[in-house]
Design a protein around this motif. Structure first.
Motif, PDB file in Angstrom:
ATOM      1  N   GLN A  51      -0.304   3.677  -6.730  1.00  0.00           N
ATOM      2  CA  GLN A  51      -1.261   4.750  -6.036  1.00  0.00           C
ATOM      3  C   GLN A  51      -1.637   5.636  -7.032  1.00  0.00           C
ATOM      4  O   GLN A  51      -3.036   5.631  -7.633  1.00  0.00           O
ATOM      5  N   ARG A  52      -0.959   6.814  -7.608  1.00  0.00           N
ATOM      6  CA  ARG A  52      -1.315   7.675  -8.648  1.00  0.00           C
ATOM      7  C   ARG A  52      -1.469   6.956 -10.291  1.00  0.00           C
ATOM      8  O   ARG A  52      -2.845   7.643 -10.755  1.00  0.00           O
ATOM      9  N   LEU A  53      -1.578   6.039 -10.794  1.00  0.00           N
ATOM     10  CA  LEU A  53      -0.992   5.683 -11.398  1.00  0.00           C
ATOM     11  C   LEU A  53      -2.627   5.141 -11.272  1.00  0.00           C
ATOM     12  O   LEU A  53      -3.771   4.479 -12.723  1.00  0.00           O
ATOM     13  N   ASP A  54      -3.423   4.123 -10.455  1.00  0.00           N
ATOM     14  CA  ASP A  54      -4.580   3.393 -10.146  1.00  0.00           C
ATOM     15  C   ASP A  54      -5.724   5.132 -10.028  1.00  0.00           C
ATOM     16  O   ASP A  54      -6.723   5.021 -10.761  1.00  0.00           O
ATOM     17  N   ALA A  55      -5.348   5.915  -9.694  1.00  0.00           N
ATOM     18  CA  ALA A  55      -6.261   6.786  -9.568  1.00  0.00           C
ATOM     19  C   ALA A  55      -6.435   7.198 -11.154  1.00  0.00           C
ATOM     20  O   ALA A  55      -7.571   7.809 -11.415  1.00  0.00           O
ATOM     21  N   LEU A  86       0.886  -1.296  -0.006  1.00  0.00           N
ATOM     22  CA  LEU A  86       0.003   0.229  -0.012  1.00  0.00           C
ATOM     23  C   LEU A  86       0.919   1.558   0.133  1.00  0.00           C
ATOM     24  O   LEU A  86       0.301   2.180  -0.043  1.00  0.00           O
ATOM     25  N   LYS A  87       1.943   1.161  -0.280  1.00  0.00           N
ATOM     26  CA  LYS A  87       2.636   2.458   0.789  1.00  0.00           C
ATOM     27  C   LYS A  87       3.860   3.162  -0.813  1.00  0.00           C
ATOM     28  O   LYS A  87       4.437   4.082  -0.939  1.00  0.00           O
ATOM     29  N   GLN A  88       3.304   2.159  -2.044  1.00  0.00           N
ATOM     30  CA  GLN A  88       3.814   2.751  -3.323  1.00  0.00           C
ATOM     31  C   GLN A  88       3.071   3.437  -4.155  1.00  0.00           C
ATOM     32  O   GLN A  88       1.674   3.253  -5.080  1.00  0.00           O
ATOM     33  N   SER A  89       3.476   4.826  -3.914  1.00  0.00           N
ATOM     34  CA  SER A  89       3.039   6.860  -4.627  1.00  0.00           C
ATOM     35  C   SER A  89       2.379   6.337  -6.201  1.00  0.00           C
ATOM     36  O   SER A  89       1.568   6.951  -6.560  1.00  0.00           O
ATOM     37  N   SER A  90       3.762   5.500  -6.518  1.00  0.00           N
ATOM     38  CA  SER A  90       3.852   5.597  -8.165  1.00  0.00           C
ATOM     39  C   SER A  90       2.758   4.706  -8.472  1.00  0.00           C
ATOM     40  O   SER A  90       1.219   5.200  -9.581  1.00  0.00           O
ATOM     41  N   ARG A 144      -2.922  -2.213  -8.316  1.00  0.00           N
ATOM     42  CA  ARG A 144      -2.247  -2.935  -6.676  1.00  0.00           C
ATOM     43  C   ARG A 144      -2.968  -3.953  -7.020  1.00  0.00           C
ATOM     44  O   ARG A 144      -2.313  -5.081  -6.287  1.00  0.00           O
ATOM     45  N   ASN A 145      -4.272  -4.169  -7.502  1.00  0.00           N
ATOM     46  CA  ASN A 145      -4.973  -5.350  -7.525  1.00  0.00           C
ATOM     47  C   ASN A 145      -3.803  -6.490  -8.239  1.00  0.00           C
ATOM     48  O   ASN A 145      -3.954  -7.799  -7.784  1.00  0.00           O
TER      49      ASN A 145
END
Length: 159
Positions: free
Chosen positions: A12-16, A6-10, A102-103
């Motif tokens: 998270q940005r792509l998932d958004a 869950l810590k992976q900000s890049s 993430r999934n």
């Protein structure tokens, strides 16, 4: 080093960014390709499109054929898109229902963990100490304590 997916900000940005995409099947390439579909919908001949990009009609037909076969280069597609007053959109979109990297990572980690735990379970079963492979806490513990992202993709598990 424990791994926290869950810590992976890049990621998270792509998932958004993926979250706002419509379903990928809406962008499926037409049977004869986008070039021909758009060109004919605009009422443009191959000669007219060729004139807009400095190519002969025969070259346009060849490019249309190559696109339909999946053999066209991106720079050629971009040039033709501009000539058709369109924008080329190029993206990789995750296949999973959530359209989430993430999934993908979590699914892969789970497969790697289950493979390792299955091997351990086989050995332990011989000693009458089998573990429950459906124990979600055990699986999550294994992932956090034994896996790291750098080696996650080296493991040999079914795709």
């Amino acid at each position: 080093m424990p791994w926290n997916p869950l810590k992976q900000s890049s990621r998270q940005r792509l998932d958004a960014r993926f979250a706002g995409f419509p379903p990928a099947d809406r962008f499926a390439v037409p049977q004869k390709g986008w070039i021909k579909a758009i060109r004919t919908a605009l009422g443009m001949s191959t000669r007219q499109l060729g004139n807009r990009v400095g190519k002969r009609s025969q070259s346009i037909l060849e490019l249309e054929k190559n696109e339909a076969l999946g053999r066209i280069q991106l720079d050629s597609l971009a040039q033709l898109a501009r000539a058709l007053d369109c924008q080329l959109v190029y993206a990789f979109i995750p296949n999973n229902k959530e359209r989430s990297l993430r999934n993908i990572v979590e699914t892969r980690a789970r497969k790697v963990a289950l493979k390792a735990l299955t091997a351990v379970n086989t050995t332990m079963a011989l000693e009458d100490q089998a573990i429950d492979l459906k124990d979600e806490l055990r699986i999550q513990y294994y992932i956090q304590e034994n896996l790291d992202e750098r080696s996650l993709w080296d493991a040999k598990v079914d795709p």
